[in-house]
Write an enzyme that holds these catalytic residues in place. Sequence first.
Site, PDB file in Angstrom:
ATOM      1  N   ALA A  23      -9.317   5.516   4.020  1.00  0.00           N
ATOM      2  CA  ALA A  23      -9.206   6.661   4.926  1.00  0.00           C
ATOM      3  C   ALA A  23     -10.492   7.474   5.012  1.00  0.00           C
ATOM      4  O   ALA A  23     -11.211   7.651   4.024  1.00  0.00           O
ATOM      5  CB  ALA A  23      -8.062   7.597   4.526  1.00  0.00           C
ATOM      6  N   GLY A  24     -10.754   7.968   6.197  1.00  0.00           N
ATOM      7  CA  GLY A  24     -11.877   8.864   6.436  1.00  0.00           C
ATOM      8  C   GLY A  24     -13.120   8.198   7.000  1.00  0.00           C
ATOM      9  O   GLY A  24     -14.040   8.862   7.441  1.00  0.00           O
ATOM     10  N   GLY A  64      -7.942   9.268   9.590  1.00  0.00           N
ATOM     11  CA  GLY A  64      -8.270   9.403  11.006  1.00  0.00           C
ATOM     12  C   GLY A  64      -9.329  10.436  11.312  1.00  0.00           C
ATOM     13  O   GLY A  64      -9.712  10.609  12.474  1.00  0.00           O
ATOM     14  N   ASN A  94      -9.023   1.845   9.813  1.00  0.00           N
ATOM     15  CA  ASN A  94      -8.241   1.459  10.986  1.00  0.00           C
ATOM     16  C   ASN A  94      -8.734   2.179  12.231  1.00  0.00           C
ATOM     17  O   ASN A  94      -9.311   1.590  13.132  1.00  0.00           O
ATOM     18  CB  ASN A  94      -6.748   1.777  10.734  1.00  0.00           C
ATOM     19  CG  ASN A  94      -5.836   1.252  11.835  1.00  0.00           C
ATOM     20  OD1 ASN A  94      -6.279   0.872  12.910  1.00  0.00           O
ATOM     21  ND2 ASN A  94      -4.560   1.215  11.586  1.00  0.00           N
ATOM     22  N   THR A  95      -8.573   3.531  12.241  1.00  0.00           N
ATOM     23  CA  THR A  95      -8.891   4.310  13.432  1.00  0.00           C
ATOM     24  C   THR A  95     -10.319   4.076  13.920  1.00  0.00           C
ATOM     25  O   THR A  95     -10.559   3.964  15.124  1.00  0.00           O
ATOM     26  CB  THR A  95      -8.694   5.813  13.138  1.00  0.00           C
ATOM     27  OG1 THR A  95      -7.435   5.979  12.491  1.00  0.00           O
ATOM     28  CG2 THR A  95      -8.705   6.628  14.406  1.00  0.00           C
ATOM     29  N   LYS A 111       0.873  -1.175   0.000  1.00  0.00           N
ATOM     30  CA  LYS A 111       0.000   0.000   0.000  1.00  0.00           C
ATOM     31  C   LYS A 111       0.903   1.217   0.000  1.00  0.00           C
ATOM     32  O   LYS A 111       1.639   1.460   0.961  1.00  0.00           O
ATOM     33  CB  LYS A 111      -0.918   0.019   1.225  1.00  0.00           C
ATOM     34  CG  LYS A 111      -1.787   1.270   1.222  1.00  0.00           C
ATOM     35  CD  LYS A 111      -2.540   1.470   2.519  1.00  0.00           C
ATOM     36  CE  LYS A 111      -2.857   2.950   2.656  1.00  0.00           C
ATOM     37  NZ  LYS A 111      -3.488   3.277   3.940  1.00  0.00           N
TER      38      LYS A 111
END
Lengths: 325, 254
Positions: B181-182, B154, B203-204, B93
Amino acid sequence: MTVWSIIGAGVAGLAVASELVARGAKVQVFDPGGAPGPHGCSWWAGGMLAPWCEYENAEEPVLRLGQMAIDWWAKRTQVHRRGTLVVANPRDLPDLRRFARRTEGFSEVDDRKITLLEPDLHGFEKGLYFDAEAQLNPRQALLDLSHQLQDHGVEFHHARAPTGLDHAIDCRGLHAREYLQDLRGVKGEMLVIRCPDVTLTRPIRLLHPRVPLYIVPRGDGVYMLGATMIESEDSSRITARSMLELLSAAYALNPAFGEAEVLEIGVDLRPAFPDNLPRIRRLGPTIYANGLYRHGYLLAPALAKGVADLALDNKHSEMVDEDRT
Amino acid sequence: MKTFYGTPLSNPLMLGTAQYPSPAILEHAFRNSGAGVATVSLRREAGAGQTFWQMVRDLSVLVLPNTAGCHTVKEAVTTAHMAREVFDTKWIKLELIGHTDSLQPDVFQLVEAARILTEDGFEVFPYTTDDLIVGERLLAAGCEVLMPWGAPIGSGRGLNNEYALRAMRAEFPEIPLVIDAGIGLPSHAAHAMELGYDAVLLNTAVARSGDPVAMAKAMKLAIEAGRLAYQADPIEARDMAEASTPVIGKAFLS
């Protein structure tokens, strides 16, 4: 009378020794490193007795077992009970709200209250004040424990423990990993700085989405800045990035920290099990007490009680996860 | 079903391995999410994260190493080579950060690094913006997957620019597209799948939630729901009500 041999004179070993002696047992201590010093990771700890703050990102036993630590230590070393102040920069206020939702034992404070608590903190509109939390000086605490033990006639052997000991309690942290396969090291980096221009009187935690950090006053203008948490087992160096992050956090709390003198750089590995909670295991003649992770001073009293319960009364506290005698 | 460099994903969730309260919770979260891919960062601590990396391997899912935290082509290429060695995979990635605060990708360096790495045999998953031209350039550089952001890393803001993400889906119908992301909520993940995206990387939203194990399950269900909805060809939104039962024959005038 049985003599218990404690192997390792870090915070785990000394706390276990202290608890056993308090219950009338006879102990001796082995540590080739000699007196407490920079060779053990306990030397580099923050010494915060902050179960409510830690609970934000830890499991329930940390809150419950950690609460007994303050009184346990207060009988043995100087404990400062001035609470913990948690702050965030205005743009990171979502992190402060999240922190508040995940724990308890605090009151919300505004900029006026923050200034009353810590006149040298500027630019923070909101914070959380955990008034029941405390701190100790980890190095002093280790020395106090060893002196008290010596006063009780405990022998300290500055040598490796002989093999085949009958009543051994292994508190060697990461050095015991050949017997504790699920133990790992989590890297932590810290700095000790001197900055007489800034007066802070209690541990301050600065929340940040990526690098949450704390600063602990040690008296005489000396502060400990900590600590990174990295899934790495290289304790040989601090990275420039980590040092930048630590110093930026201090600078964000008060720009006068820019003038601070850097006294010490500490790097070491925290011994941790997969759930980051401590464990007691009895394997044959040896009791292993390990995995205090970032909660050395906070959970050592509970760990010591658990070891004493097992060793002296054959009682299995919740930390005992294996018993093969 | 589209494949990712020839590999189909039965569960189109790519889950990150950072920021969990403990490795034990990470493992439970993965088991509960059914994620098909684990992303892992190598940038910090070259070579010394062996114990943690072994835990990631032990999750028994496909590993997608990333170049998180790299700001230059050189750093990213070096990290990719290390990742190939550590995890024995051609997948990478590719993340090239252009701005420390927004963690916005530097798309110019991204295209350059993607070309270098694909020529070197890597299978590149580029973390990019929703810009169509950048997407074209990445494909020309040899990428066979595109991973546009929903919102900054994040931030948990969901799909900031739905129009652009729809346009991207329409522009690259044959290319596997991943929202990277987001994502903050399961509804964001469902939204991405409803637009016809092929997978979601997050992830977050899981790791920093109050109960990562439960949130992992919520994400799994949302992604499943979103994918089913897309396959089921949802109705068009319209301005007027449309009765679901016929009105003719009813005594509606009485």
